[in-house]
Design an enzyme around this catalytic site. Sequence first.
Site, PDB file in Angstrom:
ATOM      1  N   LEU A  17      -0.204  -7.075  -3.045  1.00 55.27           N
ATOM      2  CA  LEU A  17       0.176  -6.039  -2.033  1.00 55.27           C
ATOM      3  C   LEU A  17      -0.965  -5.333  -1.367  1.00 55.27           C
ATOM      4  O   LEU A  17      -0.964  -4.167  -1.318  1.00 55.27           O
ATOM      5  CB  LEU A  17       1.132  -5.134  -2.608  1.00 55.27           C
ATOM      6  CG  LEU A  17       2.250  -6.013  -3.571  1.00 55.27           C
ATOM      7  CD1 LEU A  17       3.221  -5.068  -4.210  1.00 55.27           C
ATOM      8  CD2 LEU A  17       3.142  -6.817  -2.527  1.00 55.27           C
ATOM      9  N   HIS A  18      -1.706  -5.904  -0.843  1.00 60.14           N
ATOM     10  CA  HIS A  18      -3.044  -5.501  -0.184  1.00 60.14           C
ATOM     11  C   HIS A  18      -2.670  -4.130   0.628  1.00 60.14           C
ATOM     12  O   HIS A  18      -3.428  -3.177   0.373  1.00 60.14           O
ATOM     13  CB  HIS A  18      -4.080  -6.443   0.778  1.00 60.14           C
ATOM     14  CG  HIS A  18      -3.993  -7.903   0.193  1.00 60.14           C
ATOM     15  ND1 HIS A  18      -5.162  -8.069  -0.446  1.00 60.14           N
ATOM     16  CD2 HIS A  18      -3.337  -9.141   0.240  1.00 60.14           C
ATOM     17  CE1 HIS A  18      -5.058  -9.484  -0.805  1.00 60.14           C
ATOM     18  NE2 HIS A  18      -4.148 -10.078  -0.178  1.00 60.14           N
ATOM     19  N   ASP A  19      -1.727  -4.516   1.761  1.00 60.67           N
ATOM     20  CA  ASP A  19      -1.862  -3.403   2.410  1.00 60.67           C
ATOM     21  C   ASP A  19      -1.280  -2.037   2.195  1.00 60.67           C
ATOM     22  O   ASP A  19      -1.422  -1.028   2.667  1.00 60.67           O
ATOM     23  CB  ASP A  19      -0.978  -3.981   3.703  1.00 60.67           C
ATOM     24  CG  ASP A  19      -1.534  -5.313   4.539  1.00 60.67           C
ATOM     25  OD1 ASP A  19      -2.758  -5.224   4.407  1.00 60.67           O
ATOM     26  OD2 ASP A  19      -0.710  -5.927   4.851  1.00 60.67           O
TER      27      ASP A  19
END
Length: 304
Positions: free
Chosen positions: A230-232
């Site tokens: 869930l980078h962002d």
Amino acid sequence: MIIDCDPGHDDAIALVVAGCFADLVGVTTVAGNAPVTHTTRNARIMLDLIGSSAPLHRGAERPLVAPPRHAPEVHGESGLDGAVLPEPSRPEDSRDAVGYIIDTCRTEEGLWLVPIGPLTNIALALRAAPDLAGRIAGISLMGGGTHGNRTPAAEFNVWADPEAAAIVFGYGGRLIMSGLDVTHQLQATPERIARVREVPGQLAAIVADLFDFFLSTYVPRHENLTGGVLHDACAVMALTHPHLFVTRDHHVVVETSGDFTTGMTLIDTRRHRHKSPPNCTVQWEVDSEAAFGAIVGAVGAFSH
Ligand code: BDR
Ligand code: CA
């Protein structure tokens, strides 16, 4: 904050987190994970699902110099495969994301820009309106790292538009970087997805389906991951939940041409006394259990 995004599964959850915990002033879209027509449609759907009336402006359909390149192997052809999504009800407000960013940051000083896709729109805005550097609170972006995902050296958002990234990293104002070193710590694992699925309501069911799809594209491609990354969400939570991160300040530059390193962020971690002054706060660690708990809370807040 204004979020500049290319939804994208992790962009979608970043919008949910921002809708819950931040004052989401506006959203702009860019080509990245999918063509900008797709990312704009996906952003419209996500804003519908969280009941946000924030303006939505479509932006660049291609990088400054590099050819347009997308990531269907990660996000599917639509950019947001894996769930049955409702038709978007709201139109886009314009196709001039750059003009919107400039006008809004001039009207309302002290906004954060949160780019979570290729940095094309932000670079175009900073180049057309250099005064923005002194008007915004800062830029909290997802990109880069000490290793890559698209190449051994380069992370997707920086690799997709390295010239734009170089402009943003050199803009001179406050900068926070959520790179792969921290974002890989925040995964939607099967156990965590089950927690989302337990939340009643439409948004939770859609997010759980999106997470399932994202896991199915991430896990087989990596030896060391057990979920979709869930980078962002990290770039939003850098502002809404800063206490969950360990950060250090460094000088960071972007490689725009190299035989093997185009799109790499070079983070100066040396302990030398005589080195370039820091231009970037780099996130290194996240309390992923607490961060995922906040994500579940945000999904629950909009799920009925
Ligand atoms: C970045 O690239 C995209 O696939 C994600 O949405 C994220 O912004 C990670 O490298
Ligand atoms: Ca993204």
